[in-house]
Write a protein that holds these residues in place. Structure first.
Motif, short mmCIF file in Angstrom:
data_model
loop_
_atom_site.label_atom_id
_atom_site.label_comp_id
_atom_site.label_asym_id
_atom_site.label_seq_id
_atom_site.Cartn_x
_atom_site.Cartn_y
_atom_site.Cartn_z
N ARG A 36 -4.09 9.66 -8.08
CA ARG A 36 -5.27 9.80 -7.25
C ARG A 36 -5.58 11.29 -7.08
O ARG A 36 -4.85 12.15 -7.57
N LEU B 217 -3.13 -2.94 -6.38
CA LEU B 217 -4.10 -2.23 -5.54
C LEU B 217 -4.13 -0.74 -5.83
O LEU B 217 -5.19 -0.14 -5.96
N GLN B 218 -2.95 -0.11 -5.95
CA GLN B 218 -2.89 1.33 -6.17
C GLN B 218 -2.04 1.74 -7.36
O GLN B 218 -2.03 2.92 -7.72
N VAL C 234 0.86 -1.18 0.00
CA VAL C 234 0.00 0.00 0.00
C VAL C 234 0.90 1.23 0.00
O VAL C 234 1.87 1.32 0.78
N TYR D 264 -9.07 -0.85 2.71
CA TYR D 264 -7.89 -0.39 3.43
C TYR D 264 -8.20 1.00 3.98
O TYR D 264 -8.59 1.90 3.24
N PHE E 30 -11.23 -1.09 -2.01
CA PHE E 30 -10.29 -1.27 -3.11
C PHE E 30 -10.72 -2.50 -3.90
O PHE E 30 -10.10 -3.55 -3.83
N SER F 74 0.91 5.84 -10.34
CA SER F 74 -0.29 5.93 -9.52
C SER F 74 -0.82 7.35 -9.60
O SER F 74 -0.07 8.31 -9.48
N ARG G 165 5.98 2.70 1.09
CA ARG G 165 5.34 1.46 0.67
C ARG G 165 5.36 0.48 1.84
O ARG G 165 6.41 0.24 2.45
N GLU H 198 -2.36 -4.18 -13.28
CA GLU H 198 -2.80 -3.29 -12.21
C GLU H 198 -2.67 -3.98 -10.85
O GLU H 198 -2.94 -5.17 -10.72
N GLU I 138 -11.49 2.39 3.17
CA GLU I 138 -11.71 2.71 1.77
C GLU I 138 -11.76 1.41 0.98
O GLU I 138 -10.93 0.52 1.15
N THR J 246 1.51 5.28 0.41
CA THR J 246 1.04 6.55 0.95
C THR J 246 2.09 7.62 0.66
O THR J 246 3.30 7.34 0.66
#
Length: 791
Positions: A754, A710-711, A617, A669, A674, A752, A627, A708, A672, A619
């Motif tokens: 968003r 998860l993010q 994941v 996660y 996914f 990525s 990661r 692809e 949220e 951030t």
């Protein structure tokens, strides 16, 4: 009546003895040897033929010392000797000496033309199918010669290796790597297996996509079992190899093997120096903070290594063999890296420019010992008991110095130090019993206990006024203790066209992790049953069908659980998660196998259903990308696989591998959702051509589609490998040139996007060129570490 039968039998026996005594039987003996080096040739064929009509009178093969003995009451004969790769020899002139004809030493010469043909036939790697696995028998393919185990794995159908050394099977990671059927420190992430095990040491690789209950349940994608060479020659044999390359890839290896009827001694010594470059470009956009960070990283990892293997096999009697081996390896690592950072606002104006330089070094001693006893209860060895104990220890003592230098902006220059004291011990105890009940049924049962303990003392220190001050946020001792007890039993039936295998395995896991300084701990205890079912049906010699089901588990390892940060680039960070729980997978597959005259191929469909999926994941906060793995839900993967080998001519072979899978993911996660779906496919085409003057050429093209996670969106990837080989001195010496990633296109690209941030990363290693030469000693083959040979 019985007395009458006894008298008749006695009369016949006495009559036959009297008749035999009247005929003078001649005994013919001799020893077959090579004319070049005067060594004995075992298993050569010796025949007596009638001079009148060439009919065979008697025949045998030589024993391990090249000796033979024949008997004949016929006098008008000649003797014919033959052995693969040698010129046949006839003996017509000899003199009898009483009842014994001793021919003494008989020398035969190598047939260079036939020998070359035999070598060529043996060079081709090939895949064969067994009830519950696919076996890749390693030939002397060009890309294999002088290559690492990673290079070999990347040439096996269904297996792929990315530029960071991560192994995938059918597009999924979590593969369990075994050495000779057992876990090994060489196969761990810390053991650097791919550096110490080279292609010359490997006999075959077993790809087990749906393992039976005999194997550990670890590994969601299946098991890859690397089998080292086991055959041996008598007398002193071995090989010496020398490699050089760009970037640095210099090594010298010596293998020796001395074998007698009861004792096998082997030794292997390797030294070398190599460099692994890596280049990264990263761009992260933090929309909330109106900033965009660009990172350019160049990193050279240098390794000086020494490797020593000593071992022996002792045959107590015809049915019992004891093996004892040990390995010691020592590595000295240095890392030089430079990270350049440019910080901009979203309008494009540069606000900060600085660099972070790394200078680190590490000492890595490691050892491994194995004791094994095998008891065969029948001549075939199918009814057997195998007990083994393996111990391995690895240590890394590393010091890294970092220097931050500011060119533009107000960031202060800084010095930082990272100290790591890492220790790992793995101990495995196994007992396996195999019992055939008939020529069709076989029962296997056994137990295994694995003890794995790790201590990672990690400290980050910042310099303040010429004093090094530990940073409490990044300084701790992480302890990992995991014990796994396994029990299994399988029953298989294989007769004529149809075979089946049922199995059940139970594993109990005890896992404890803790952070010593902060007193944080995690304790897990769980037991699971893992059923397996395999079946196969042979419709004809050209077509067969396999099907299987297995339940699997993936336990998070140290890399996933260790919460420490990798700080080489402190704006692109990976950290583990000690709260992870295991993944569980139900795996189904059906494969059809075709063998035609010039082409063979297999088509398979498979499905994997996984719960507690572990995935990274991402951030981003203040332009720092972190990661971290986490359990994110449930996935379903359905795939189609096609592998083929086409030999249109004796001098050309074409291999094609295709793999397509569609997947769906459901998970959450941080509250949220996914959920997503997608597909992925990989393809590889490999051509091998035999050229005049004992030259061989090979080209391999690989394409991996975008997919692809998860993010992230992972972009497509493609690369070309080339190889050229020349056999010298009738195959006793081999020169090899290989170029990997010819156009430097093998890259890892992740994107990525968003609402609150954007992330883009490009990683590549570049082109590798290797030149190697090897020479066989005694009966050792070039490019073969015969020190790994066993009974």
């Amino acid at each position: 009546m019985k007395t009458t039968y006894y008298l008749i039998f006695l009369s016949l026996l006495l009559g036959s003895q009297q008749l035999y005594a009247q005929v003078k039987v001649l005994t013919i003996t001799g020893t077959v040897k090579e004319s070049a080096n005067k060594t004995s040739i075992p298993y050569a064929t010796v025949m007596l033929r009638d001079k009148a009509d060439d009919q065979m009178i008697d025949g045998t093969t030589t024993d391990d010392d090249g000796y033979f003995e024949l008997h004949s009451d016929h006098r008008d004969f000649y003797i014919e000797l033959s052995f693969m790769g040698y010129l046949s020899k006839k003996i017509t002139d000899f003199e009898e000496d009483g009842a014994v004809l001793n021919l003494g030493d008989i020398f035969i010469e190598e047939d260079s033309q036939t020998l070359d043909e035999v070598v060529i036939q043996g060079e081709r790697s090939r895949t064969e199918f067994q009830l519950d696995k696919r076996v890749f028998n390693l030939g002397q393919d060009i890309s294999s010669t002088g290559a690492s185990a990673l290079d070999i794995l990347n040439n096996i159908p269904s297996v792929s290796v990315n530029i960071e050394g991560q192994i995938s099977l059918r597009g999924s990671q979590g593969v369990r790597i075994l050495i000779n059927g057992k876990p090994s420190v060489l196969a761990s992430e810390q053991g650097n297996m791919m550096g110490t095990i080279t292609a010359d040491m490997i006999e075959r690789i077993e790809v087990i996509t749906n393992p039976s209950a005999k194997y550990e349940a670890e590994g969601t994608s299946g098991i890859i079992n690397i089998i080292l060479k086991k055959e041996g020659e008598k007398n002193l044999n071995g090989s010496i190899t020398l490699n050089t390359g760009i970037p640095n890839n210099h090594s010298l290896g010596l293998s020796l093997n001395k074998r007698t009827d009861k004792l096998n001694l082997f030794a292997q010594l390797g030294v070398g120096y190599r460099t692994f470059p890596h280049h990264n470009k990263t761009r992260s956009k933090d929309i909330a903070n109106n900033s965009e960070l660009h990172t350019l990283s160049d990193r050279d990892f240098n390794e000086e290594f020494y490797n020593l293997i000593l071992g022996t096999d002792y045959r107590i009697n015809k049915s019992t063999v004891i093996s004892l081996s040990g390995q010691f390896a020592y590595e000295k690592e240095t890392t030089d890296s430079n990270n350049d950072y440019t910080l901009k606002n979203l309008e494009g104006s540069v606000t900060d420019v600085w660099s972070r330089n790394e200078d680190s070094y590490a000492d890595n001693p490691k050892w491994q010992g194995e004791f094994q006893v095998k008891k065969d209860f029948d001549e075939s060895g199918d009814h057997s008991l195998l007990a083994s104990a393996t111990g391995a220890f690895f240590r890394k003592d590393q010091v890294s110095d970092f220097q931050n230098i500011t060119q533009i902006g107000n960031r202060p220059d800084a010095l930082q130090k990272l100290n790591t004291d890492y220790k790992e011990g793995i101990y495995t105890f196994k007992l396996d019993y195999t019992r055939p009940f008939s020529s069709y049924y076989e029962w296997e049962t056994g137990t295994q206990y694995v003890i794995n303990g790790v201590s990672n003392d990690f400290a980050v220190l910042d310099q303040h006024e010429d004093e090094w001050i530990p940073d409490p946020n990044f300084t701790n001792v992480f302890v990992f203790d995991q014990n796994v007890l396994g029990l299994y039993s399988t029953l298989s039936r294989e007769k004529d066209k149809w075979g089946a295998k049922l199995g059940l395995r139970f594993e109990y896991t005890a896992l404890d992790t803790r952070l010593e300084e902060t007193q944080e701990s995690n304790r897990q205890r769980y037991g699971d049953f893992f059923p397996t079912v395999h079946t196969s049906y042979k419709f004809s010699d050209k077509y067969s069908l396999q099907a299987g089901y297995s339940a699997r588990i993936f336990r998070p390892g140290l890399w996933e659980l260790n919460p420490f940060f990798a700080l080489q680039d402190n704006f692109n960070i990976y950290t583990g998660n000690p709260n992870l729980v295991p993944e569980y997978t139900d795996s189904y597959e059906v494969t059809s196998i075709y063998h035609l005259d010039k082409v063979s191929f297999n088509i398979g469909v498979y499905q994997r259903i996984t719960t507690n999926v572990i995935e990274e994941v991402l951030t981003v906060e203040d332009n720092i990308s972190i990661r971290k793995p986490d359990n994110v839900g449930r996935s379903r993967t359905t795939g189609l696989e096609f592998n083929s080998k086409y030999t249109p001519w004796d001098w050309a072979t074409i291999d094609i591998d295709l793999n397509y899978n569609a997947f769906s993911r459901k998970g959450t996660y941080n509250q949220e959702t996914f959920g997503f779906s997608g597909d992925r496919w990989t393809s590889r085409a490999m051509g091998k051509v035999k050229l005049p003057a004992n030259f061989d050429f090979e080209a391999a093209w690989t394409y991996e589609s975008a997919y692809e996670t998860l993010q992230l969106d992972i972009l497509d990837n493609y690369f070309l490998d080339l190889g050229l080989r020349k056999k010298l001195l009738k195959g006793k010496a081999v020169a090899n040139l290989s170029v990997r990633d010819v156009f430097a296109t093998r890259r890892f690209r992740a994107v990525s996007s968003r609402e609150d941030f954007e992330f883009n990363r490009l990683g590549m290693a570049g082109r590798f060129i290797t030149l190697g030469i090897s020479y066989g000693i005694g009966k050792g083959d070039a490019m073969e570490f015969s020190g790994q040979k066993r009974f």
